[in-house]
Design a protein around this motif. Sequence first.
Motif, PDB file in Angstrom:
ATOM      1  N   LEU A 220       5.008 -10.187  -3.861  1.00  0.00           N
ATOM      2  CA  LEU A 220       5.811  -9.292  -3.041  1.00  0.00           C
ATOM      3  C   LEU A 220       7.122  -9.980  -2.675  1.00  0.00           C
ATOM      4  O   LEU A 220       7.123 -11.066  -2.116  1.00  0.00           O
ATOM      5  CB  LEU A 220       5.018  -8.990  -1.758  1.00  0.00           C
ATOM      6  N   ALA A 221       8.237  -9.328  -3.004  1.00  0.00           N
ATOM      7  CA  ALA A 221       9.539  -9.911  -2.665  1.00  0.00           C
ATOM      8  C   ALA A 221      10.237  -8.996  -1.672  1.00  0.00           C
ATOM      9  O   ALA A 221      10.315  -7.785  -1.885  1.00  0.00           O
ATOM     10  CB  ALA A 221      10.381 -10.049  -3.924  1.00  0.00           C
ATOM     11  N   TYR A 222      10.716  -9.567  -0.596  1.00  0.00           N
ATOM     12  CA  TYR A 222      11.372  -8.786   0.444  1.00  0.00           C
ATOM     13  C   TYR A 222      12.772  -9.340   0.653  1.00  0.00           C
ATOM     14  O   TYR A 222      12.954 -10.550   0.796  1.00  0.00           O
ATOM     15  CB  TYR A 222      10.553  -8.879   1.738  1.00  0.00           C
ATOM     16  N   THR A 223      13.754  -8.454   0.652  1.00  0.00           N
ATOM     17  CA  THR A 223      15.148  -8.849   0.830  1.00  0.00           C
ATOM     18  C   THR A 223      15.690  -8.121   2.042  1.00  0.00           C
ATOM     19  O   THR A 223      15.494  -6.913   2.160  1.00  0.00           O
ATOM     20  CB  THR A 223      15.998  -8.400  -0.384  1.00  0.00           C
ATOM     21  N   VAL A 224      16.354  -8.836   2.920  1.00  0.00           N
ATOM     22  CA  VAL A 224      16.937  -8.154   4.081  1.00  0.00           C
ATOM     23  C   VAL A 224      18.354  -8.662   4.303  1.00  0.00           C
ATOM     24  O   VAL A 224      18.632  -9.858   4.151  1.00  0.00           O
ATOM     25  CB  VAL A 224      16.032  -8.321   5.334  1.00  0.00           C
TER      26      VAL A 224
ATOM     27  N   MET B 115       6.169 -13.344  -0.775  1.00  0.00           N
ATOM     28  CA  MET B 115       4.752 -13.612  -0.461  1.00  0.00           C
ATOM     29  C   MET B 115       3.956 -13.185  -1.672  1.00  0.00           C
ATOM     30  O   MET B 115       3.802 -11.993  -1.912  1.00  0.00           O
ATOM     31  CB  MET B 115       4.296 -12.764   0.729  1.00  0.00           C
TER      32      MET B 115
ATOM     33  N   ILE C 187       6.994  -6.818   8.312  1.00  0.00           N
ATOM     34  CA  ILE C 187       6.636  -7.108   6.924  1.00  0.00           C
ATOM     35  C   ILE C 187       5.576  -8.222   6.865  1.00  0.00           C
ATOM     36  O   ILE C 187       4.586  -8.109   6.142  1.00  0.00           O
ATOM     37  CB  ILE C 187       7.885  -7.512   6.106  1.00  0.00           C
TER      38      ILE C 187
END
Lengths: 248, 248, 248
Positions: free
Chosen positions: A109-113, A106, A82
């Motif tokens: 952009l939102a990234y969830t893991v 970022m 990512i």
Amino acid sequence: MFEAEIDAGVLKECIEAIIAVVDEGKLRISAEGLNLRAVDPSNVAMVTFQLQNDAFDDYRFSNGAHDEGLEIGMDFQKLLSILGIGGREQVRLSVDEQAQKLYMRMGSLAYTVNLLEPSSLRKEPKVPELEFPVQVVMDIEDFRRTIRAAEKVGEYILLGVDGDEFYMEVEGEMDKLRLGLRKEQLIHLTPGTLHSLFTLDYIAAMSKGMSHAENVTLNLGKDYPLQIEFEVAEGKGKVSYLLAPRVE
Amino acid sequence: MFEAEIDAGVLKECIEAIIAVVDEGKLRISAEGLNLRAVDPSNVAMVTFQLQNDAFDDYRFSNGAHDEGLEIGMDFQKLLSILGIGGREQVRLSVDEQAQKLYMRMGSLAYTVNLLEPSSLRKEPKVPELEFPVQVVMDIEDFRRTIRAAEKVGEYILLGVDGDEFYMEVEGEMDKLRLGLRKEQLIHLTPGTLHSLFTLDYIAAMSKGMSHAENVTLNLGKDYPLQIEFEVAEGKGKVSYLLAPRVE
Amino acid sequence: MFEAEIDAGVLKECIEAIIAVVDEGKLRISAEGLNLRAVDPSNVAMVTFQLQNDAFDDYRFSNGAHDEGLEIGMDFQKLLSILGIGGREQVRLSVDEQAQKLYMRMGSLAYTVNLLEPSSLRKEPKVPELEFPVQVVMDIEDFRRTIRAAEKVGEYILLGVDGDEFYMEVEGEMDKLRLGLRKEQLIHLTPGTLHSLFTLDYIAAMSKGMSHAENVTLNLGKDYPLQIEFEVAEGKGKVSYLLAPRVE
């Protein structure tokens, strides 16, 4: 509670250093910064990683009940894929312990893991007590270039010192490659006479993990593990690899 | 009779936009310019393409008996592979209807390709009558970058608006990626509350087809097809993709 | 005794020219320079290579008992893979006849490779006596670009002259590509009317081997071998390829 902001390039550099040895691992978060210690699946290589809180542009941690900090299980390959998309921008990280999730933002952009269950991960290794009679500090490009050339020749690499010279040597069926650097071509050398043999694949992976450093320190013994140390995050982070020798 | 001259880069841009959906199709040539409408083999995506005659440096067409223009069957992948070799130079195109051939000349290089028998190609689709309650106009790089990141995460992507925010969201087994852009970060947004789900592969191919555009317009509804519009040939051409939604 | 020093880039250019036809071969070393003549495994293509001693920055050869110079068997692919690692620096070469080894030194990197047993290699071919009625001298980029485009179209390529025009032509099942250059677009042309057909794969490999040259000379006949000549090492070396024609 953990929340922090860091340059995407610096975070990428750190993750690249870690995945040279392991794809996933337990990251320990404390008020001082981040820590990781992990062994590779074959138990031949170990990585120790430290990143100080001042490598971050913002760093907030309150550990509540966790005296030893917060431990989270991370899939580093996922994070890297990512991060690879974005440019050199800011990344905002936060951890939701209840939900067992890492949030990464970022720009828009939102990234969830999901965090990995720590008990599903290999146990954090003990760092063996080692004493290295010889230390070599060299320019990282000399090191990385030799490793790249060595991969064309053979599978094992000999690292040693002979008096005032440090050498790296690899033999193929028909050919042999040797880098010899005298004390004055190195940043530092403990003179001596000893060498150890290592599997090239591991060192090649490690050499990819150190692509942003300037210098690399090699700690050596006779038929002894190799310790490779270098800095990340402009000196605000440290990585140490440990690699078991091959018996000749 | 059709004969025309165009910049190789512009022609390449147009063909790349078309092959995002179909490898071959019927191109209609008229006094006004070129037209194409085609569906992909799985009947899920459609491309409508128009290029005005003033996108060409020279354009000559006399249709004789063809009231509706001349229809030729083209293998776009073949054209693109030959165009890929040349630099940014002029391409001279002509069609020999009798011989059913297209001639393409780039400098001293002459390329001849048999036209495809139009009856062997899928029928030109009817454009369905659609009304889109929401329109989003955004910077193409925001769109393409999100699609590239989304491909690392999952197979389906949700496109929607929630009040004054447009979002793109993709879920993997362990992780989730979301781009959220508020009205002021977009060129245009019709506020609303709706979303539709799409297969990412199709949108990823489309996003490659629009690499030379600056902005992209997304027309959206609730569980409704997606229409993507952008310009080619510096505004002298228009491409529209239509993609069927997935039922959630 | 042979010992010499040369720019790594120049040596790479020479080896790339050789491996367009053969992976290994007998290199003849004399006071005047290096020579090689070898055929490819299928006996369809031949390479003749010469490099003058003044292409080297230092060149020492004393042949002792060898009147005809020293002959060594070389694995050129191996050499190239090691050279590919270094930058544009100096390479020091030496041969140990007794030990049947070649030593190559680039900065602090020393590479040793066993020479191949000359008797294990294909015999050096005789250069057939050929007379070429037509000679074409052209810009190398026109040639290489056409070959790259031709590979997208078919398997065989026709090279010929028709009056004052030189042409290269390749036919696929559905398409045809033709480069036609008139006398004034060439550096030299012997007018005539003849052509020969060749397997494109061989010419494509050869065209990769000449990537550093400026011009290429093609010697042609009617259903006759093709001779391709070009310079390496800034004119201090010469390469000649010979390729058997296909019978149409």
